[in-house]
Design a protein around this motif. Sequence first.
Motif, PDB file in Angstrom:
ATOM      1  N   VAL A   1       0.864  -1.177   0.000  1.00 12.59           N
ATOM      2  CA  VAL A   1       0.000   0.000   0.000  1.00 12.59           C
ATOM      3  C   VAL A   1       0.898   1.223   0.000  1.00 12.59           C
ATOM      4  O   VAL A   1       1.652   1.465   0.941  1.00 12.59           O
ATOM      5  CB  VAL A   1      -0.942   0.015   1.225  1.00 12.59           C
ATOM      6  N   ARG A   2       0.815   1.989  -1.089  1.00 10.90           N
ATOM      7  CA  ARG A   2       1.687   3.143  -1.292  1.00 10.90           C
ATOM      8  C   ARG A   2       0.825   4.319  -1.739  1.00 10.90           C
ATOM      9  O   ARG A   2      -0.056   4.161  -2.601  1.00 10.90           O
ATOM     10  CB  ARG A   2       2.709   2.817  -2.375  1.00 10.90           C
ATOM     11  N   SER A   3       1.063   5.483  -1.185  1.00 11.38           N
ATOM     12  CA  SER A   3       0.234   6.631  -1.530  1.00 11.38           C
ATOM     13  C   SER A   3       0.453   7.089  -2.967  1.00 11.38           C
ATOM     14  O   SER A   3       1.573   7.098  -3.475  1.00 11.38           O
ATOM     15  CB  SER A   3       0.526   7.805  -0.589  1.00 11.38           C
ATOM     16  N   ASN A   4      -0.641   7.448  -3.617  1.00  5.54           N
ATOM     17  CA  ASN A   4      -0.601   8.217  -4.851  1.00  5.54           C
ATOM     18  C   ASN A   4      -0.869   9.652  -4.417  1.00  5.54           C
ATOM     19  O   ASN A   4      -1.986  10.000  -4.051  1.00  5.54           O
ATOM     20  CB  ASN A   4      -1.680   7.744  -5.818  1.00  5.54           C
ATOM     21  N   TYR A   5       0.123  10.487  -4.456  1.00  3.22           N
ATOM     22  CA  TYR A   5       0.036  11.808  -3.837  1.00  3.22           C
ATOM     23  C   TYR A   5      -0.767  12.827  -4.640  1.00  3.22           C
ATOM     24  O   TYR A   5      -0.852  13.987  -4.242  1.00  3.22           O
ATOM     25  CB  TYR A   5       1.451  12.349  -3.592  1.00  3.22           C
ATOM     26  N   ARG A   6      -1.376  12.411  -5.742  1.00  4.73           N
ATOM     27  CA  ARG A   6      -2.055  13.368  -6.606  1.00  4.73           C
ATOM     28  C   ARG A   6      -3.131  14.160  -5.860  1.00  4.73           C
ATOM     29  O   ARG A   6      -3.257  15.360  -6.029  1.00  4.73           O
ATOM     30  CB  ARG A   6      -2.698  12.629  -7.788  1.00  4.73           C
ATOM     31  N   LEU A   7      -3.925  13.480  -5.024  1.00  6.88           N
ATOM     32  CA  LEU A   7      -4.997  14.164  -4.299  1.00  6.88           C
ATOM     33  C   LEU A   7      -5.066  13.820  -2.822  1.00  6.88           C
ATOM     34  O   LEU A   7      -5.421  14.657  -2.006  1.00  6.88           O
ATOM     35  CB  LEU A   7      -6.361  13.838  -4.936  1.00  6.88           C
ATOM     36  N   VAL A   8      -4.780  12.599  -2.457  1.00  7.65           N
ATOM     37  CA  VAL A   8      -5.054  12.140  -1.099  1.00  7.65           C
ATOM     38  C   VAL A   8      -4.218  12.896  -0.068  1.00  7.65           C
ATOM     39  O   VAL A   8      -3.060  13.244  -0.311  1.00  7.65           O
ATOM     40  CB  VAL A   8      -4.807  10.620  -0.988  1.00  7.65           C
ATOM     41  N   SER A   9      -4.824  13.164   1.094  1.00  2.00           N
ATOM     42  CA  SER A   9      -4.103  13.785   2.207  1.00  2.00           C
ATOM     43  C   SER A   9      -3.453  12.710   3.068  1.00  2.00           C
ATOM     44  O   SER A   9      -3.818  11.525   3.004  1.00  2.00           O
ATOM     45  CB  SER A   9      -5.068  14.597   3.073  1.00  2.00           C
ATOM     46  N   GLN A  10      -2.520  13.115   3.883  1.00  2.00           N
ATOM     47  CA  GLN A  10      -1.855  12.171   4.773  1.00  2.00           C
ATOM     48  C   GLN A  10      -2.859  11.507   5.715  1.00  2.00           C
ATOM     49  O   GLN A  10      -2.808  10.295   5.939  1.00  2.00           O
ATOM     50  CB  GLN A  10      -0.768  12.877   5.589  1.00  2.00           C
ATOM     51  N   ALA A  11      -3.785  12.289   6.260  1.00  2.00           N
ATOM     52  CA  ALA A  11      -4.752  11.728   7.221  1.00  2.00           C
ATOM     53  C   ALA A  11      -5.634  10.675   6.562  1.00  2.00           C
ATOM     54  O   ALA A  11      -5.880   9.608   7.138  1.00  2.00           O
ATOM     55  CB  ALA A  11      -5.604  12.847   7.807  1.00  2.00           C
ATOM     56  N   VAL A  12      -6.114  10.964   5.365  1.00  2.00           N
ATOM     57  CA  VAL A  12      -6.979  10.009   4.668  1.00  2.00           C
ATOM     58  C   VAL A  12      -6.186   8.761   4.294  1.00  2.00           C
ATOM     59  O   VAL A  12      -6.667   7.631   4.472  1.00  2.00           O
ATOM     60  CB  VAL A  12      -7.606  10.656   3.424  1.00  2.00           C
ATOM     61  N   TYR A  13      -4.977   8.946   3.787  1.00  2.00           N
ATOM     62  CA  TYR A  13      -4.152   7.802   3.416  1.00  2.00           C
ATOM     63  C   TYR A  13      -3.875   6.905   4.622  1.00  2.00           C
ATOM     64  O   TYR A  13      -4.042   5.677   4.554  1.00  2.00           O
ATOM     65  CB  TYR A  13      -2.830   8.283   2.814  1.00  2.00           C
ATOM     66  N   GLU A  14      -3.471   7.493   5.725  1.00  2.00           N
ATOM     67  CA  GLU A  14      -3.120   6.686   6.893  1.00  2.00           C
ATOM     68  C   GLU A  14      -4.338   5.987   7.491  1.00  2.00           C
ATOM     69  O   GLU A  14      -4.236   4.850   7.954  1.00  2.00           O
ATOM     70  CB  GLU A  14      -2.415   7.559   7.922  1.00  2.00           C
ATOM     71  N   ALA A  15      -5.491   6.649   7.446  1.00  2.00           N
ATOM     72  CA  ALA A  15      -6.705   6.009   7.956  1.00  2.00           C
ATOM     73  C   ALA A  15      -7.081   4.810   7.091  1.00  2.00           C
ATOM     74  O   ALA A  15      -7.454   3.744   7.617  1.00  2.00           O
ATOM     75  CB  ALA A  15      -7.844   7.022   7.987  1.00  2.00           C
ATOM     76  N   LYS A  16      -6.996   4.963   5.782  1.00  2.00           N
ATOM     77  CA  LYS A  16      -7.286   3.852   4.877  1.00  2.00           C
ATOM     78  C   LYS A  16      -6.313   2.701   5.116  1.00  2.00           C
ATOM     79  O   LYS A  16      -6.711   1.529   5.207  1.00  2.00           O
ATOM     80  CB  LYS A  16      -7.189   4.307   3.414  1.00  2.00           C
ATOM     81  N   ALA A  17      -5.044   3.030   5.199  1.00  2.00           N
ATOM     82  CA  ALA A  17      -4.027   2.001   5.349  1.00  2.00           C
ATOM     83  C   ALA A  17      -4.227   1.197   6.628  1.00  2.00           C
ATOM     84  O   ALA A  17      -4.124  -0.038   6.626  1.00  2.00           O
ATOM     85  CB  ALA A  17      -2.640   2.642   5.331  1.00  2.00           C
ATOM     86  N   GLU A  18      -4.525   1.867   7.722  1.00  2.03           N
ATOM     87  CA  GLU A  18      -4.718   1.158   8.987  1.00  2.03           C
ATOM     88  C   GLU A  18      -5.984   0.312   8.970  1.00  2.03           C
ATOM     89  O   GLU A  18      -6.022  -0.795   9.517  1.00  2.03           O
ATOM     90  CB  GLU A  18      -4.747   2.150  10.144  1.00  2.03           C
ATOM     91  N   ARG A  19      -7.032   0.831   8.341  1.00  4.46           N
ATOM     92  CA  ARG A  19      -8.270   0.049   8.220  1.00  4.46           C
ATOM     93  C   ARG A  19      -8.030  -1.219   7.406  1.00  4.46           C
ATOM     94  O   ARG A  19      -8.489  -2.305   7.769  1.00  4.46           O
ATOM     95  CB  ARG A  19      -9.353   0.907   7.583  1.00  4.46           C
ATOM     96  N   TRP A  20      -7.289  -1.086   6.327  1.00  6.79           N
ATOM     97  CA  TRP A  20      -6.993  -2.250   5.497  1.00  6.79           C
ATOM     98  C   TRP A  20      -6.080  -3.236   6.221  1.00  6.79           C
ATOM     99  O   TRP A  20      -6.271  -4.446   6.123  1.00  6.79           O
ATOM    100  CB  TRP A  20      -6.344  -1.805   4.194  1.00  6.79           C
ATOM    101  N   ARG A  21      -5.099  -2.731   6.940  1.00  4.90           N
ATOM    102  CA  ARG A  21      -4.164  -3.629   7.614  1.00  4.90           C
ATOM    103  C   ARG A  21      -4.876  -4.465   8.685  1.00  4.90           C
ATOM    104  O   ARG A  21      -4.470  -5.597   8.960  1.00  4.90           O
ATOM    105  CB  ARG A  21      -3.000  -2.850   8.232  1.00  4.90           C
ATOM    106  N   ALA A  22      -5.922  -3.930   9.280  1.00  4.04           N
ATOM    107  CA  ALA A  22      -6.685  -4.703  10.255  1.00  4.04           C
ATOM    108  C   ALA A  22      -7.354  -5.905   9.597  1.00  4.04           C
ATOM    109  O   ALA A  22      -7.546  -6.946  10.233  1.00  4.04           O
ATOM    110  CB  ALA A  22      -7.741  -3.811  10.914  1.00  4.04           C
ATOM    111  N   MET A  23      -7.707  -5.769   8.324  1.00  2.00           N
ATOM    112  CA  MET A  23      -8.355  -6.853   7.587  1.00  2.00           C
ATOM    113  C   MET A  23      -7.346  -7.778   6.908  1.00  2.00           C
ATOM    114  O   MET A  23      -7.574  -8.972   6.766  1.00  2.00           O
ATOM    115  CB  MET A  23      -9.291  -6.267   6.522  1.00  2.00           C
TER     116      MET A  23
END
Length: 209
Positions: free
Chosen positions: A160-182
Amino acid sequence: MSGCGLAALEAALAPAPWFRELWPSLPGLGLPHATVVAGAIAQTVWNHRTGRAPGHGMADIDIVYFDPDDLSAQAEKVAEARLTRLFAALPVRLDVKNQARVHLWYEARFGRAIQPYRSVDDAIATYPTTATAIGIRPDGAGGIACCAPFGTDDLFALVVRSNYRLVSQAVYEAKAERWRAMWPELRIVPWGSSGPNRASADSGAAILP
């Protein structure tokens, strides 16, 4: 198509009920450039790679289309309601979005104005991560047409690697942690560590015909 790993992608998606029932029907839905995108594809691949059931962790299926002639929220809602009825047997929610109207609501939701997208492909190139910046639709010859601006290496490597075109750090990190739990096997690349190949996205590599 180049950069998309079509054979491996189709093998990973084939066991999923949504792929068998929904994907072949896209051309007949009456939605211009209808494409399945993002999480449904990535999560199905992650499940395939980690030996989990095809629907593990999947909350919805994102279907996008591009209709610049009707930018109304009502038309989008009607499309979503119609597809929800058509595919009522699927155990997950369908999220249907007209990518031609994203700029109308994006700032209110994310605090940043964006220019109108020019196509479904243009939108996919801005999706939050390199693994989820992907879309598929039938190619007209029984196979898959794929849009993967950053290729599929990260997707199949469980990166899981950020595409920096639009996403913010907060949104990226929240998504990543949610996915890692699964999917604990995922390797989360920390924000700012390395970016995707922006040149490949801007040049239109591996874009749907």
